[in-house]
Each structure stands twice: as C-alpha cells, then as structure tokens.
Write a protein that holds these residues in place. Structure first.
Motif, PDB file in Angstrom:
ATOM      1  N   VAL A 113      78.681  48.106  41.240  1.00 31.74           N
ATOM      2  CA  VAL A 113      77.977  46.958  40.655  1.00 31.74           C
ATOM      3  C   VAL A 113      76.537  47.353  40.353  1.00 31.74           C
ATOM      4  CG1 VAL A 113      79.373  45.181  41.800  1.00 31.74           C
ATOM      5  CG2 VAL A 113      77.353  46.072  42.944  1.00 31.74           C
ATOM      6  N   ASP A 114      75.921  46.649  39.402  1.00 32.36           N
ATOM      7  CA  ASP A 114      74.494  46.828  39.151  1.00 32.36           C
ATOM      8  C   ASP A 114      73.731  46.211  40.306  1.00 32.36           C
ATOM      9  OD1 ASP A 114      74.944  48.123  36.767  1.00 32.36           O
ATOM     10  OD2 ASP A 114      74.800  46.306  35.561  1.00 32.36           O
ATOM     11  N   ILE A 115      72.764  46.947  40.852  1.00 35.91           N
ATOM     12  CA  ILE A 115      72.050  46.498  42.049  1.00 35.91           C
ATOM     13  C   ILE A 115      70.736  45.819  41.703  1.00 35.91           C
ATOM     14  CG2 ILE A 115      71.287  47.201  44.310  1.00 35.91           C
ATOM     15  CD1 ILE A 115      73.153  49.271  44.339  1.00 35.91           C
ATOM     16  N   GLY A 116      70.072  46.293  40.672  1.00 32.52           N
ATOM     17  CA  GLY A 116      68.797  45.711  40.263  1.00 32.52           C
ATOM     18  C   GLY A 116      68.220  46.522  39.131  1.00 32.52           C
ATOM     19  N   GLY A 117      67.202  45.991  38.510  1.00 30.60           N
ATOM     20  CA  GLY A 117      66.604  46.724  37.406  1.00 30.60           C
ATOM     21  C   GLY A 117      65.421  46.001  36.810  1.00 30.60           C
ATOM     22  N   VAL A 118      65.003  46.504  35.662  1.00 32.49           N
ATOM     23  CA  VAL A 118      63.879  45.947  34.925  1.00 32.49           C
ATOM     24  C   VAL A 118      64.311  45.803  33.479  1.00 32.49           C
ATOM     25  CG1 VAL A 118      61.496  46.326  34.195  1.00 32.49           C
ATOM     26  CG2 VAL A 118      62.230  47.098  36.455  1.00 32.49           C
ATOM     27  N   GLN A 119      64.037  44.643  32.896  1.00 31.78           N
ATOM     28  CA  GLN A 119      64.337  44.424  31.485  1.00 31.78           C
ATOM     29  C   GLN A 119      63.054  44.120  30.728  1.00 31.78           C
ATOM     30  OE1 GLN A 119      67.332  41.293  31.572  1.00 31.78           O
ATOM     31  NE2 GLN A 119      68.951  42.824  31.468  1.00 31.78           N
ATOM     32  N   MET A 120      62.931  44.698  29.521  1.00 34.45           N
ATOM     33  CA  MET A 120      61.794  44.437  28.643  1.00 34.45           C
ATOM     34  C   MET A 120      62.307  43.646  27.445  1.00 34.45           C
ATOM     35  SD  MET A 120      61.133  47.161  30.677  1.00 34.45           S
ATOM     36  CE  MET A 120      62.177  48.430  30.095  1.00 34.45           C
ATOM     37  N   LYS A 121      61.662  42.496  27.153  1.00 36.85           N
ATOM     38  CA  LYS A 121      62.198  41.553  26.181  1.00 36.85           C
ATOM     39  C   LYS A 121      61.091  41.046  25.269  1.00 36.85           C
ATOM     40  CE  LYS A 121      64.947  37.264  26.374  1.00 36.85           C
ATOM     41  NZ  LYS A 121      64.248  36.367  25.512  1.00 36.85           N
ATOM     42  N   ASN A 122      61.401  40.864  23.983  1.00 41.36           N
ATOM     43  CA  ASN A 122      60.477  40.136  23.119  1.00 41.36           C
ATOM     44  C   ASN A 122      60.869  38.664  23.178  1.00 41.36           C
ATOM     45  OD1 ASN A 122      62.694  39.853  21.409  1.00 41.36           O
ATOM     46  ND2 ASN A 122      61.926  41.263  19.851  1.00 41.36           N
ATOM     47  N   SER A 123      60.466  37.853  22.214  1.00 40.08           N
ATOM     48  CA  SER A 123      60.735  36.419  22.315  1.00 40.08           C
ATOM     49  C   SER A 123      62.217  36.083  22.235  1.00 40.08           C
ATOM     50  CB  SER A 123      59.971  35.668  21.225  1.00 40.08           C
ATOM     51  OG  SER A 123      60.358  36.138  19.946  1.00 40.08           O
ATOM     52  N   THR A 124      63.046  36.967  21.682  1.00 44.84           N
ATOM     53  CA  THR A 124      64.461  36.627  21.527  1.00 44.84           C
ATOM     54  C   THR A 124      65.442  37.626  22.136  1.00 44.84           C
ATOM     55  OG1 THR A 124      64.471  37.694  19.349  1.00 44.84           O
ATOM     56  CG2 THR A 124      64.080  35.322  19.396  1.00 44.84           C
ATOM     57  N   ASN A 125      65.088  38.917  22.216  1.00 48.29           N
ATOM     58  CA  ASN A 125      66.063  39.924  22.619  1.00 48.29           C
ATOM     59  C   ASN A 125      65.547  40.824  23.732  1.00 48.29           C
ATOM     60  OD1 ASN A 125      68.138  39.400  20.597  1.00 48.29           O
ATOM     61  ND2 ASN A 125      66.668  40.182  19.121  1.00 48.29           N
ATOM     62  N   ILE A 126      66.468  41.294  24.560  1.00 49.91           N
ATOM     63  CA  ILE A 126      66.159  42.357  25.510  1.00 49.91           C
ATOM     64  C   ILE A 126      66.140  43.650  24.708  1.00 49.91           C
ATOM     65  CG2 ILE A 126      66.946  43.629  27.539  1.00 49.91           C
ATOM     66  CD1 ILE A 126      68.365  40.998  28.401  1.00 49.91           C
ATOM     67  N   LEU A 127      65.002  44.356  24.681  1.00 51.49           N
ATOM     68  CA  LEU A 127      64.860  45.561  23.879  1.00 51.49           C
ATOM     69  C   LEU A 127      65.107  46.832  24.680  1.00 51.49           C
ATOM     70  CD1 LEU A 127      61.740  44.569  21.772  1.00 51.49           C
ATOM     71  CD2 LEU A 127      64.151  44.344  21.176  1.00 51.49           C
ATOM     72  N   ALA A 128      64.898  46.784  25.986  1.00 52.48           N
ATOM     73  CA  ALA A 128      65.124  47.945  26.837  1.00 52.48           C
ATOM     74  C   ALA A 128      65.493  47.470  28.236  1.00 52.48           C
ATOM     75  CB  ALA A 128      63.890  48.834  26.886  1.00 52.48           C
ATOM     76  N   ASP A 129      66.245  48.311  28.927  1.00 56.90           N
ATOM     77  CA  ASP A 129      66.781  47.928  30.221  1.00 56.90           C
ATOM     78  C   ASP A 129      66.891  49.183  31.085  1.00 56.90           C
ATOM     79  OD1 ASP A 129      68.984  45.633  31.421  1.00 56.90           O
ATOM     80  OD2 ASP A 129      69.260  47.678  32.084  1.00 56.90           O
ATOM     81  N   ILE A 130      66.360  49.144  32.298  1.00 53.63           N
ATOM     82  CA  ILE A 130      66.523  50.222  33.274  1.00 53.63           C
ATOM     83  C   ILE A 130      67.151  49.582  34.500  1.00 53.63           C
ATOM     84  CG2 ILE A 130      65.371  51.967  34.686  1.00 53.63           C
ATOM     85  CD1 ILE A 130      63.032  51.835  32.672  1.00 53.63           C
ATOM     86  N   ARG A 131      68.278  50.119  34.940  1.00 51.95           N
ATOM     87  CA  ARG A 131      68.905  49.511  36.107  1.00 51.95           C
ATOM     88  C   ARG A 131      69.601  50.548  36.984  1.00 51.95           C
ATOM     89  NH1 ARG A 131      72.666  44.909  34.305  1.00 51.95           N
ATOM     90  NH2 ARG A 131      70.909  44.563  32.933  1.00 51.95           N
ATOM     91  N   ALA A 132      69.670  50.220  38.256  1.00 49.66           N
ATOM     92  CA  ALA A 132      70.400  51.054  39.217  1.00 49.66           C
ATOM     93  C   ALA A 132      71.792  50.463  39.387  1.00 49.66           C
ATOM     94  CB  ALA A 132      69.673  51.083  40.550  1.00 49.66           C
ATOM     95  N   ARG A 133      72.772  51.349  39.495  1.00 56.07           N
ATOM     96  CA  ARG A 133      74.157  50.911  39.701  1.00 56.07           C
ATOM     97  C   ARG A 133      74.735  51.700  40.858  1.00 56.07           C
ATOM     98  NH1 ARG A 133      77.999  48.050  37.276  1.00 56.07           N
ATOM     99  NH2 ARG A 133      80.176  48.676  37.450  1.00 56.07           N
ATOM    100  N   SER A 134      75.396  51.000  41.765  1.00 60.96           N
ATOM    101  CA  SER A 134      76.028  51.693  42.877  1.00 60.96           C
ATOM    102  C   SER A 134      77.346  52.289  42.416  1.00 60.96           C
ATOM    103  CB  SER A 134      76.263  50.743  44.055  1.00 60.96           C
ATOM    104  OG  SER A 134      77.224  49.772  43.723  1.00 60.96           O
ATOM    105  N   VAL A 135      77.614  53.517  42.839  1.00 62.43           N
ATOM    106  CA  VAL A 135      78.914  54.142  42.607  1.00 62.43           C
ATOM    107  C   VAL A 135      79.835  53.744  43.753  1.00 62.43           C
ATOM    108  CG1 VAL A 135      80.119  56.345  42.395  1.00 62.43           C
ATOM    109  CG2 VAL A 135      77.862  56.051  41.353  1.00 62.43           C
ATOM    110  N   ASP A 136      79.342  53.923  44.951  1.00 64.34           N
ATOM    111  CA  ASP A 136      79.982  53.401  46.152  1.00 64.34           C
ATOM    112  C   ASP A 136      78.854  53.025  47.097  1.00 64.34           C
ATOM    113  OD1 ASP A 136      79.162  55.747  47.612  1.00 64.34           O
ATOM    114  OD2 ASP A 136      80.924  56.796  46.842  1.00 64.34           O
ATOM    115  N   ILE A 137      79.141  52.761  48.328  1.00 58.43           N
ATOM    116  CA  ILE A 137      78.126  52.261  49.248  1.00 58.43           C
ATOM    117  C   ILE A 137      77.009  53.269  49.509  1.00 58.43           C
ATOM    118  CG2 ILE A 137      79.206  52.965  51.411  1.00 58.43           C
ATOM    119  CD1 ILE A 137      77.626  49.518  50.682  1.00 58.43           C
TER     120      ILE A 137
END
Length: 194
Positions: A53-77
């Motif tokens: 599952v995705d654990i957390g991240g940062v999204q960069m957005k203008n007034s209407t769209n998410i333009l960039a996304d950095i996120r951590a995802r777990s492979v297993d525990i």
C-alpha cells in the motif's frame, strides 16, 4: 500566534499564515529549522494492511490538477519503494522509482535480471524515447561528452588499487531476448595490456 514549551518558543504562525517551527521567522508557508539537529518530517501509516500500500507522500497541485507526486509504497512490512510521478497529457503517471534494493527504475515498476545481472540503473520503454539516454555537450570547442567506466582492485568504493595485466577496464554488452530472458550476444571489452 506562538506556542512555547519550557519557556522556549516551539512554533509560530505569523500574520501571513506562515508556520515557523524552531525559528522565529518563516521564509515559506512552512519553515522547519532543526538547529543543531537534522529536521525530519514523519509520515506514518499505522495498523493492519501495511503491505503493498502507499504509506505517505507529497503532492504538488495547481488550482485544478495534481502536477507531481512523490510517495512511499510498502512492498511488505520490512521493505519499501519511493515513487515519482508527474502529470502528462492529463494523466498523473509514475515516471521512475527507487526500489527496495536501491535500484533506479525509469519507465517501469519492477526490476529484472538480464543474463544474471540486476543492474542499479534500468531504463525501459516501448519506443526509442523512453528506452534511450542522450548525452550532449554544447560548447564552442572540440571536447565531447563522456561515458566513463572505471575499475580499481580496491574493495572499497572510491579506493585506489593498481590493476593487473588482463584486468577488464570496462565492457559494453549487447543482449537479445530468446523468449525466456535477455542473453548476451556480443560485447566490446577494454583490457589492461600491462
């Protein structure tokens, strides 16, 4: 507005709405100063279902769209990956990731072994642009760009130990797929003569 603990200010929200933590004046909307400590932001997911599952991240957005996304995802525990996505043609798509072995994967999401080598940098695509690399040097002189392959007999990264006769300096390998995987068909090798 300021919050203090044990007589020392810990957090301040200024009249512009900027938040300063560990510093009196915020230079951005959120400014964290760790002083003599390294400042860290912790994003944590707790509870059941922590695998794949995705654990957390940062999204960069203008007034209407998410333009960039950095996120951590777990492979297993115990293992995770870091994914980098950008908006293109109206769709947010993953562009590259650092997997749980530290490999940089560009153009796909899972590393693969080619003739027994699971390399640290893997670039793949279905057309020439995403599956290629370009090295350019733009200068008014006769100098060209470099691709450097380096070899030392030192067992430490960055160490200097002299090579010996017949040591390989570098290899450029050409691989083809036989239906079950990639295998070397030809190579160019530079070898120490003496």
């Amino acid at each position: 507005f300021a919050i203090s603990t044990a007589g020392s200010e810990a957090l301040r929200v200024d009249s512009s709405g900027n938040v300063a933590i560990g510093i009196a004046t915020a230079a951005q909307q959120l400014h964290v100063d760790g002083g003599s400590q390294d400042p860290f932001l912790m994003l944590q997911r707790s509870g059941a279902g922590d695998s794949a599952v995705d654990i957390g991240g940062v999204q960069m957005k203008n007034s209407t769209n998410i333009l960039a996304d950095i996120r951590a995802r777990s492979v297993d525990i115990n293992d995770g990956v870091l994914k980098f996505s950008t908006m293109g043609s109206g769709t947010l798509s993953e562009r590259c990731r650092i997997d749980n072995a530290g490999r940089l994967l560009i153009g796909f999401t899972s590393s693969f072994s080619a003739d027994g080598n699971n390399t640290a940098l893997q670039v793949c695509g279905t057309t020439s642009d995403p599956s290629s690399a370009f090295f350019g040097r733009f200068a008014d002189n006769a100098n060209a760009p470099f691709i450097m392959l380096a070899k030392s007999r030192s067992g430490t990264v960055g160490g200097n130990t002299v090579l010996q006769t017949n040591d390989q300096l570098g290899v450029i390998a050409f691989l083809g797929n036989d239906g079950s995987g990639f295998h070397e068909g030809a190579r160019i090798t530079a070898v120490v003569e003496s």
